[in-house]
Design a protein around this motif. Structure first.
Motif, PDB file in Angstrom:
ATOM      1  N   ALA A  22      -1.558  19.361  89.787  1.00 44.82           N
ATOM      2  CA  ALA A  22      -2.311  18.712  88.713  1.00 44.82           C
ATOM      3  C   ALA A  22      -3.695  19.299  88.461  1.00 44.82           C
ATOM      4  CB  ALA A  22      -2.426  17.228  88.987  1.00 44.82           C
ATOM      5  N   LEU A  33      -4.345  14.498  81.454  1.00 43.07           N
ATOM      6  CA  LEU A  33      -4.632  13.974  82.790  1.00 43.07           C
ATOM      7  C   LEU A  33      -6.074  13.507  82.799  1.00 43.07           C
ATOM      8  CD1 LEU A  33      -4.046  13.553  85.793  1.00 43.07           C
ATOM      9  CD2 LEU A  33      -4.686  15.910  86.170  1.00 43.07           C
ATOM     10  N   ILE A  90      -1.917   9.784  83.073  1.00 46.38           N
ATOM     11  CA  ILE A  90      -1.177  11.035  82.971  1.00 46.38           C
ATOM     12  C   ILE A  90      -0.168  10.921  81.842  1.00 46.38           C
ATOM     13  CG2 ILE A  90       0.395  12.647  84.138  1.00 46.38           C
ATOM     14  CD1 ILE A  90      -0.636  11.707  86.774  1.00 46.38           C
TER      15      ILE A  90
END
Lengths: 173, 648
Positions: free
Chosen positions: B166, B470, B497
């Motif tokens: 991420a 995100l 997200i």
């Protein structure tokens, strides 16, 4: 500062996403490592740095190698067992073992970055020729999906040595 | 730093005399102990321990209440007792240790700390003839293996389909000599230097807590770069961005030596700030005294931010290269196919033995088979590993046998050079915003926005994926100057997200979203309550062009909301929502984003049977700013806002 940041972030991040992250990282390493194919820790930065001293330092070194560098797969350097140099047969075997999936593709295509690396490791004259030679031998190198990586390496090295025109001097041809 | 500099040479000399009377144990040993003491005195007189470079070599940081503390936590990194908090003692112990007898059974300090040796030699003019000459087999082997000619910063980008990626990751690559004859492939054999944490926690909460509070240990390791390419590029489908740094030869050598020194220690690993990217920067600072990269990090160190710090340092980046992930390679190959080749591709990915149309030329067949093999590698990255016969591995083998039989070489795939998602072009991750506008109940409403890190779908799109959102710790406060109340928390997103990959002909990934936080409700269940909220959803997204500039998506949501005054299920404080959420997004001229999102949720058993909302957003990026116009609607509230955002 650490504590403040930690508290703020903990609230945000104590979510399943992170657990997934941890699991995913492990899974990646396990998967690429396969069945401990490169699980030989003798070459980690820890052991290189600390030598073979007895006592506490040795404990730290082995801890570094076995625990901290949990990804021993990645921490070892060239040569699966003996830290040889970056060219030559043992380097080629380590490379073939790790890059098997991409190498199969590049060999079938007769071209690609892993062919270039193999050419370099072997000290051969031309990656174009290496690609073409290996492409012709695809089915001897990869006869089935379950052929062992050792056998794959044997076949590749045999072909590269046998073809004198490739001049793979590091492989002794 | 000032503390040590305050020592005048005279005081230094006195100190030297006093310390010179210390027990002999502390002194340099061996034949040239006296020379070692001379050097110690000289170092003291010149306050060498207060020099920036010495402090960097020891990773010393100034403590809040004065004094120094090294970030290194492993005892092997310090030669002096208390060296972790005493740069002066550590410097003197280092000088003395260099004169230890060379035949000692343990690794000689000269071998363990080559960067310290080089620096102190340069500063003090140490006579090499008077230094013991130990053999350093480990260090020699390491230098021989690395043989670095240059250094590259590597950024492994994010790909939200794999959650662990991420925030990206950075590592260093020590670049060896180029291939003789200029062939490709040598890069794979370079050494990657990676800083990573040991994370053995199995429980999510423990993991998060220990990760954030330094509960794990982090250390440097080096390994062939091909491991990293395999891991990130092939297995996790993450593009690697390679920034070739313009370091001088002596700086490269210093980095190589210092990385070796770091192998003697570990650092407590803080995921938020003292993480991989931070330590990569601090290692570069050691290599190159003209840099001061680590000091420019923010309280939260995100790998992409550190890439921008390096990128914005004048003269530091020589060249940028993108190494496409297996996903990018497949997409590039598939995009280059003619329509009849695409049809053939569709057939062979479902049946690897399916015959190709005889009309296709061999080159054309090669293109189809090349794309098909990349598809198998991308979609079945886990199943094709090793020599385990799985359906995917067998399919790949069948395709490769056919491909090899064509006997033609393939060109590398042409990966779009546009690279709109180059991380160095992205906005910084902290965002603040301020704006105002009318609502159906008040005028004006002032909105203040803060986000700790992340990127949403309407933020300036350069440098980020077009299909991922995100956000970490976003807060919006509202204030009505004319109203009775003070600030009101409008939205809090602890974690948000959205992953909306194009559901294509070959790339069939589901979209999903997840958010945890709190929001103010404006509906019959409660008008103006702040409710805790969790939303999850799964669905499909479709890009209308090849570059993901125009896309639509639809998800099935499951939400839960709770607030003390909420009239939820059976009039209680909680309600559950089920229903669709949809959206459409367009990127115009690479800087204007139009985004429309909306939802309708059925609330089973609640006092009001359903709830809905929609948002229309237009945002244009201008440098580090963005101008945003937004309209929001809920059953009992309408709000329009004009805002400015600043990213830093």
């Amino acid at each position: 500062m650490h504590r403040i940041i930690a508290a703020v972030l903990f609230v945000s991040l104590a979510s399943p996403a992170l657990a997934d992250a941890s699991a995913a990282v492990k899974e990646t390493e396990q998967a690429i490592k396969g069945k401990g194919r490169y699980g030989d820790a003798g070459c980690g930065l820890g052991s290189l740095a600390f030598g073979t001293d007895p006592g506490f330092v040795q404990v730290v070194a082995s801890w570094l190698n076995t625990t901290l560098l949990y990804n021993q797969t990645f921490a070892i350097t060239f040569g699966t067992s003996n830290c040889r140099g970056i060219a030559g047969i043992s380097a080629a075997r380590a490379f073939i073992d790790t890059n098997r999936e991409v190498l199969a593709k590049d060999i079938a295509r007769g071209q690609g970055e892993t062919i270039g690396a193999l050419t370099w490791i072997g000290g051969c004259s031309s990656s174009r020729q290496v690609g073409s030679v290996l492409q012709r031998s695809y089915q001897e190198i990869f006869p089935t999906t379950d052929v062992s990586s050792d056998k794959v390496a044997d076949a590749i090295l045999e072909r590269m040595k046998a073809e004198k025109a490739l001049q793979c001097i590091e492989f002794g041809s | 730093m000032h503390r040590v500099r305050l020592l005048s040479p005279a005081v230094g000399l006195l100190l030297a005399l006093w310390l010179g009377a210390a027990p002999p144990v502390a002194r340099g040993q061996g034949p040239d102990g006296a020379y070692a003491e001379e050097l110690v005195a000289a170092a003291r007189a010149r306050s060498l321990a207060a020099e920036v470079q010495w402090l960097r070599l020891g990773h010393y940081q100034q403590r809040l209440l004065g004094g120094w503390e090294s970030q290194a936590d492993g005892p092997g990194f310090f030669l002096a007792e208390g060296g972790k908090t005493d740069p002066q003692a550590e410097l003197e112990a280092t000088l003395r240790a260099f004169f230890a007898p060379p035949a000692a059974p343990s690794e000689h300090p000269q071998c363990a700390f080559p960067a310290r040796l080089t620096w102190l030699s340069g500063q003090l003019g140490i006579d090499p003839a008077r230094l013991p000459r130990p053999t350093c087999p480990g260090l020699d082997e390491y230098r021989r293996r690395v043989r670095a000619r240059g250094v590259t910063l590597v950024f492994s980008s994010y790909y939200l389909q794999s959650a662990s990626s991420a925030f990206g990751h950075t590592l260093l690559r020590l670049d060896g000599a180029p291939s003789p004859g200029g062939g490709t492939g040598r890069e794979l054999l370079d050494q990657g230097v990676n800083y990573a944490a040991e994370s053995d926690a199995s429980n999510a909460l423990t993991y998060a807590w220990r990760g954030l509070t330094g509960g794990f240990k982090g250390a440097f390791a080096y390994q062939p770069y091909y491991y990293k390419v395999r891991e990130y590029g092939d297995f996790e489908s993450r593009d690697l961005w390679e920034y070739e740094l313009d370091l001088r030869p002596e700086e490269t050598a210093r980095l190589v030596d210092h990385v070796w020194e770091l192998g003697h220690t570990w650092f407590d690993y803080y995921y938020a700030d003292e993480n991989c990217s931070y330590h990569v920067l601090s290692a570069l600072d050691v290599a190159s005294p003209r840099l001061d990269l680590a000091a420019r990090t923010k309280p939260i160190v995100l790998p992409a931010d550190t890439v921008r710090i390096v990128w914005r340092t004048p003269g530091l980046v020589k060249a940028v290269h993108r190494r496409p992930s297996i996903r990018s390679q497949f997409r590039a190959r598939a995009a280059a196919l003619a329509p009849e080749e695409s049809d053939a591709l569709e057939r062979v990915v479902s049946a690897p033995a399916a015959p190709l149309p005889p009309a296709l030329a061999p080159e054309s067949q090669a293109r189809v088979l090349d794309a098909a093999v990349d598809w198998v590698d991308y979609v079945h990255a886990k199943e094709i590993l090793g020599n385990v016969p799985t359906p995917a591995a067998d399919a790949k083998q069948a395709l490769l046998v056919r491909r090899a039989a064509l006997g033609l070489p393939s060109p590398e795939p042409e990966v779009s050079p546009e690279a709109r998602d180059a991380p160095h072009d992205g906005h910084d991750s902290v965002r603040v915003g301020l704006g105002a506008g009318p609502s159906s109940s008040a005028w004006p409403v002032v909105a203040i926005d803060f986000r700790l890190a992340g990127h949403d779908l309407a933020d300036p799109p350069g440098g980020y994926s077009d299909v991922d959102e995100l956000e970490l710790a976003r807060v919006e406060l509202q204030w009505e100057p004319a109203g009775p109340s003070t600030f009101r928390l409008s939205t809090l997103t602890a974690l948000g997200i959205r992953s909306l990959p194009d559901f294509g002909r070959f790339d069939r990934h589901l979209s999903w979203e997840l958010s945890v936080g709190a929001t103010t409700l404006y509906d019959g269940g409660c008008d103006g309550c702040l409710a805790g909220q969790g939303v999850g959803g799964v669905g499909l997204a479709k890009s209308l062009d090849a570059g993901d500039r125009f896309s639509v998506f639809a998800l099935a949501d499951l939400s839960i909301q709770g607030a003390p005054d909420l009239k939820g299920i059976s009039g209680g404080p909680v309600r559950v929502g089920l229903g669709p959420s949809v959206g459409a997004r367009a990127v115009l001229l690479d800087r204007l984003v139009l985004l429309a999102t909306g939802y309708w949720w059925w609330l089973p058993g609640a006092t009001v049977s359903s709830v809905w909302g929609y948002e229309l957003t237009g945002r244009v990026g201008v440098g580090r700013f963005a101008i945003d116009l937004q309209f929001r609607a809920h059953p009992l509230e309408r709000l329009g806002l004009a805002r400015a955002f600043f990213y830093f």
